[in-house]
Write a protein that holds these residues in place. Structure first.
Motif, PDB file in Angstrom:
ATOM      1  N   TYR A  50      28.797  52.734  86.779  1.00  0.00           N
ATOM      2  CA  TYR A  50      28.510  54.116  87.169  1.00  0.00           C
ATOM      3  C   TYR A  50      27.189  54.203  87.930  1.00  0.00           C
ATOM      4  O   TYR A  50      27.079  54.932  88.923  1.00  0.00           O
ATOM      5  N   LEU A  51      26.188  53.451  87.475  1.00  0.00           N
ATOM      6  CA  LEU A  51      24.884  53.491  88.150  1.00  0.00           C
ATOM      7  C   LEU A  51      25.000  53.036  89.604  1.00  0.00           C
ATOM      8  O   LEU A  51      24.346  53.591  90.488  1.00  0.00           O
TER       9      LEU A  51
ATOM     10  N   LEU B 144      26.426  55.934  91.409  1.00  0.00           N
ATOM     11  CA  LEU B 144      25.462  57.033  91.497  1.00  0.00           C
ATOM     12  C   LEU B 144      24.435  56.740  92.588  1.00  0.00           C
ATOM     13  O   LEU B 144      24.024  57.637  93.331  1.00  0.00           O
ATOM     14  N   ASN B 145      24.038  55.481  92.698  1.00  0.00           N
ATOM     15  CA  ASN B 145      23.108  55.111  93.763  1.00  0.00           C
ATOM     16  C   ASN B 145      23.713  55.360  95.138  1.00  0.00           C
ATOM     17  O   ASN B 145      23.030  55.815  96.050  1.00  0.00           O
TER      18      ASN B 145
ATOM     19  N   MET C 283      23.583  59.085  95.731  1.00  0.00           N
ATOM     20  CA  MET C 283      22.235  59.584  96.017  1.00  0.00           C
ATOM     21  C   MET C 283      21.869  59.392  97.482  1.00  0.00           C
ATOM     22  O   MET C 283      21.059  60.133  98.020  1.00  0.00           O
TER      23      MET C 283
ATOM     24  N   CYS D 110      25.602  64.332  97.575  1.00  0.00           N
ATOM     25  CA  CYS D 110      24.822  64.423  96.341  1.00  0.00           C
ATOM     26  C   CYS D 110      24.326  65.839  96.076  1.00  0.00           C
ATOM     27  O   CYS D 110      24.455  66.375  94.984  1.00  0.00           O
ATOM     28  N   ARG D 111      23.752  66.440  97.132  1.00  0.00           N
ATOM     29  CA  ARG D 111      23.136  67.754  96.972  1.00  0.00           C
ATOM     30  C   ARG D 111      24.091  68.779  96.356  1.00  0.00           C
ATOM     31  O   ARG D 111      23.718  69.560  95.487  1.00  0.00           O
TER      32      ARG D 111
ATOM     33  N   TYR E 252      26.562  68.474  94.285  1.00  0.00           N
ATOM     34  CA  TYR E 252      26.793  68.346  92.845  1.00  0.00           C
ATOM     35  C   TYR E 252      25.630  68.925  92.034  1.00  0.00           C
ATOM     36  O   TYR E 252      25.776  69.257  90.871  1.00  0.00           O
ATOM     37  N   ILE E 253      24.452  68.990  92.643  1.00  0.00           N
ATOM     38  CA  ILE E 253      23.267  69.489  91.935  1.00  0.00           C
ATOM     39  C   ILE E 253      23.052  70.978  92.186  1.00  0.00           C
ATOM     40  O   ILE E 253      22.799  71.752  91.284  1.00  0.00           O
TER      41      ILE E 253
ATOM     42  N   PHE F 294      27.372  66.374  87.670  1.00  0.00           N
ATOM     43  CA  PHE F 294      27.486  64.921  87.586  1.00  0.00           C
ATOM     44  C   PHE F 294      28.754  64.514  86.836  1.00  0.00           C
ATOM     45  O   PHE F 294      29.373  63.501  87.150  1.00  0.00           O
TER      46      PHE F 294
ATOM     47  N   THR G  26      15.985  72.988  94.999  1.00  0.00           N
ATOM     48  CA  THR G  26      16.868  71.813  95.023  1.00  0.00           C
ATOM     49  C   THR G  26      16.180  70.637  95.711  1.00  0.00           C
ATOM     50  O   THR G  26      16.258  69.498  95.240  1.00  0.00           O
TER      51      THR G  26
ATOM     52  N   LEU H 264      15.584  67.052  93.993  1.00  0.00           N
ATOM     53  CA  LEU H 264      16.171  65.847  94.588  1.00  0.00           C
ATOM     54  C   LEU H 264      15.118  64.763  94.806  1.00  0.00           C
ATOM     55  O   LEU H 264      15.385  63.575  94.608  1.00  0.00           O
TER      56      LEU H 264
ATOM     57  N   ASN I  77      15.349  61.135  92.994  1.00  0.00           N
ATOM     58  CA  ASN I  77      15.272  59.860  93.713  1.00  0.00           C
ATOM     59  C   ASN I  77      14.249  58.932  93.080  1.00  0.00           C
ATOM     60  O   ASN I  77      14.477  57.727  92.980  1.00  0.00           O
TER      61      ASN I  77
ATOM     62  N   MET J 216      15.816  57.557  89.942  1.00  0.00           N
ATOM     63  CA  MET J 216      16.857  56.558  90.203  1.00  0.00           C
ATOM     64  C   MET J 216      16.263  55.179  90.451  1.00  0.00           C
ATOM     65  O   MET J 216      16.913  54.170  90.211  1.00  0.00           O
TER      66      MET J 216
ATOM     67  N   GLY K 232      24.178  72.827  89.209  1.00  0.00           N
ATOM     68  CA  GLY K 232      25.043  71.716  88.808  1.00  0.00           C
ATOM     69  C   GLY K 232      24.613  71.060  87.507  1.00  0.00           C
ATOM     70  O   GLY K 232      25.421  70.439  86.826  1.00  0.00           O
ATOM     71  N   LEU K 233      23.342  71.198  87.150  1.00  0.00           N
ATOM     72  CA  LEU K 233      22.871  70.569  85.909  1.00  0.00           C
ATOM     73  C   LEU K 233      23.275  71.357  84.675  1.00  0.00           C
ATOM     74  O   LEU K 233      23.283  70.819  83.580  1.00  0.00           O
TER      75      LEU K 233
END
Lengths: 397, 397
Positions: free
Chosen positions: A61-62, A65-66, A69, A74-75, A77-78, A278, B58, B62, B66, B69, B250-251
């Motif tokens: 998963y990581l 996810l990378n 990102m 990505c944006r 989903y957040i 996520f 956002t 982000l 980053n 991550m 999203g969180l």
């Protein structure tokens, strides 16, 4: 105990007391690693073999996810609300090859368990002990609980004959398969017999298959699922946490397969946006064919590690290791050792965390539960258990 | 309508019908951008001015994500269970400078609203209309609702005199301040008078301050909060979504400030691990002083953009723009234009999404709601509204 306490240095004693206090505050669940780390500080947990999770799943998963990102997606989903529940359930239904009307996506399996026990099932529930404590804690009216104590002499195996007498007054039976914390598995034929007996008495069977995909012997992920029962018996409800096998407990994601009326009764309780962006991204990953293909290698690697750990654990003197059917082992300590104290002394001295199982109602003996991690970590865990056993032996002899 | 439909080409007509159908399925909430994009495909939403969120928030998150991550800490937030609810609430209580026993962290504010209306408040609730629909939808027994229709002639302002007669039979009053969808603000003194009147009648006041921090005129984030009321009146409960101002819908993260007994009644409903690891990480970010310092610049920049957008919107002919007290504008269209159709035609032709407000019970007129985005996007939104108005004018003249 007092002799033990004396043998610890002052710092160790203070830390042990704090850890025992934290455990008390956490009820029948384990405190989180970050809470424990705060107490251990400046040291940290070196190996967490308390938590049941496939580390290769997290690795996979990581990596994804990378990739996310570094992409524009990505944006979204957040920043945005996730899709509404029914929309994520629909995506997942494609992955699971079931009708979307039979799927409910939960903010972790625990949200589903709570909804089932509080809002869907109103009558009495047969719970086999020992079990994951939420299955009885969410039943606020204790008279709704029909408790079946699994027998140590029968290796904590579930038998139809033990619950048959309860079926007349029950609305539902909970079967965690394989069961937590004893890692015992109810065979396919035996489970089908139980389901049929329940069906005759109009009793629903809630099968929690959160640990099934880490059992040895299945050709594929799909092969391990209990879908056959769901497809063939309308009294079967499947509950599944995705935390364990996919290594993503932090995302909070689980699902339920059930008849439409049960799904609608859970949806009636709001749950519009109950999983995060996520988590939705993870469902999107599952929908991409190659994720499951890559995951299959992670699953098999973890199962190999489980077997290897089993061999090492069985070489430790003075403990009894129950054979496992998933990714953890239940281990019985000598009579005179308190499992929780044992675990925390091991943590303080060797920075290795396993789970004391004192709080598991229905376990007959002094057990600890040991999760499988990576091979090098497993070796550290086995050594820490051996060394702590030696420490206790010296003290208690 | 039929004349309008005829003026669309076939592709546009099919898309419009699909969008209207999706909106119907989504109830009184907006469909998610990804659901809409599936219908628009291969085109996408160019500017989403439906969703109420600070884009600079956002950006800031982000940047931090980053950093996470590329650090070792990342894995823990994904692999492990998040801390239990009480532990995250404790972290947040430090940020908010309130007692940890008065904080409940929710999986989005919506989880809190549901718990409050279903599990905590059992009696009648005064809801001011128009409002965020969940505030009446979660009241399953409609006889529990005491509805106060805010008057268009009074610019949808809340007046004590309008609700005073309901206080005798009410257990709680909901005040969203500023209110959604009209962006109107109840002044401090007026709100205090309302709270006092409620206190005399033993009525709780639920203040939803999800939009307060984007109102112009406050020196700081803390300054904008309604904490004074919470600290000085024991009948006040504060609800706050962190989605809007911090740009992290999203969180799924929100919180409630309430008396200990209310907090305990919500905690009694499970909610052990109700927020995700990434949400916990966000609380950890808030706990680091410099995040709030950096956020302050994001907040002020967004407020500047809101004012600039207001000037542009007021230059559009044939619409009435309500003055705003947060980051969105309620705009009244000419009488003969259906707002939902207007929005979707605008989306199909100009790829700009704003929210039709037809479904907002209690709005008297044909309104759309326009969120503030970045300056260049705001210009596109204003142009799209003007152009769509011209399109409709030609059709309907």
């Amino acid at each position: 105990m007092s002799k033990l306490f004396e043998s610890l240095n002052e710092q160790e004693r203070i830390t042990l007391e704090k850890l025992l206090e934290l455990k008390k505050e956490s009820g029948t669940h384990s405190p989180s690693p970050s809470e424990i780390d705060q107490i251990l500080s400046p040291k940290n947990i070196l190996v967490d073999a308390c938590f049941l999770s496939n580390p290769y799943g997290t690795d996979l998963y990581l990596r994804e996810l990378n990739k996310l990102m570094s992409s524009d997606a990505c944006r979204g989903y957040i920043e945005n609300y996730p899709s509404q529940n029914h929309s994520i359930s629909k995506k997942l239904s494609n992955v699971l090859s079931v009708n979307e009307k039979n799927v409910f996506v939960g903010n972790g399996a625990i949200e589903i368990i709570e909804l089932l026990l509080k809002e869907v099932i109103q009558g009495k529930i047969i719970v086999n002990l020992p079990t994951f404590s939420s299955y009885y804690e969410f039943c606020e009216e204790k008279e709704r609980l029909l408790l079946n104590y699994l027998k140590k002499s029968n290796n904590y195996q579930l038998e139809l004959s033990d619950i048959e007498g309860m079926l007349d007054e029950a609305e539902a039976l909970v079967v965690i398969n394989p069961n937590n914390p004893d890692a015992q598995y109810t065979q396919f034929d035996k489970l089908e017999e139980i389901i049929q007996a329940c069906k005759r008495k109009d009793v629903k069977v809630i099968i929690d298959e959160s640990f099934i995909h880490l059992k040895d012997g299945f050709n594929s992920y799909q092969d391990a699922s209990h879908n056959y029962f769901f497809e063939n018996y309308d009294n079967v409800i499947i509950v599944k946490s995705l935390s364990k096998d996919f290594g993503i407990a932090g995302l909070r994601l689980g699902y339920m397969l059930a008849d439409e009326s049960t799904i609608n009764r859970t949806l009636a309780h709001g749950k519009l946006w109950n999983v995060s962006g996520f988590a939705e991204h993870f469902v999107d990953l599952l929908s991409a064919n190659d994720y499951m293909m890559q995951y299959e290698a992670c699953r098999k690697q973890h199962i190999d590690d489980i077997k290897e750990l089993g061999i090492l654990l069985n070489n430790i003197d003075d403990v009894k290791v129950l054979p496992t059917n998933t990714n953890f082992y239940l281990i019985e300590l000598p009579d005179n050792i308190d499992p929780q104290v044992f675990c925390y002394v091991m943590l303080i001295r060797y920075n290795v965390l396993v789970r004391g199982a004192n709080d598991k109602v229905g376990l007959d003996g002094n057990y600890i539960r040991v999760a499988t991690r990576r091979p090098d970590e497993n070796k550290l865990v086995v050594k820490a258990i051996s060394d702590t056993l030696s420490d206790f032996k010296k003290l208690l002899d």
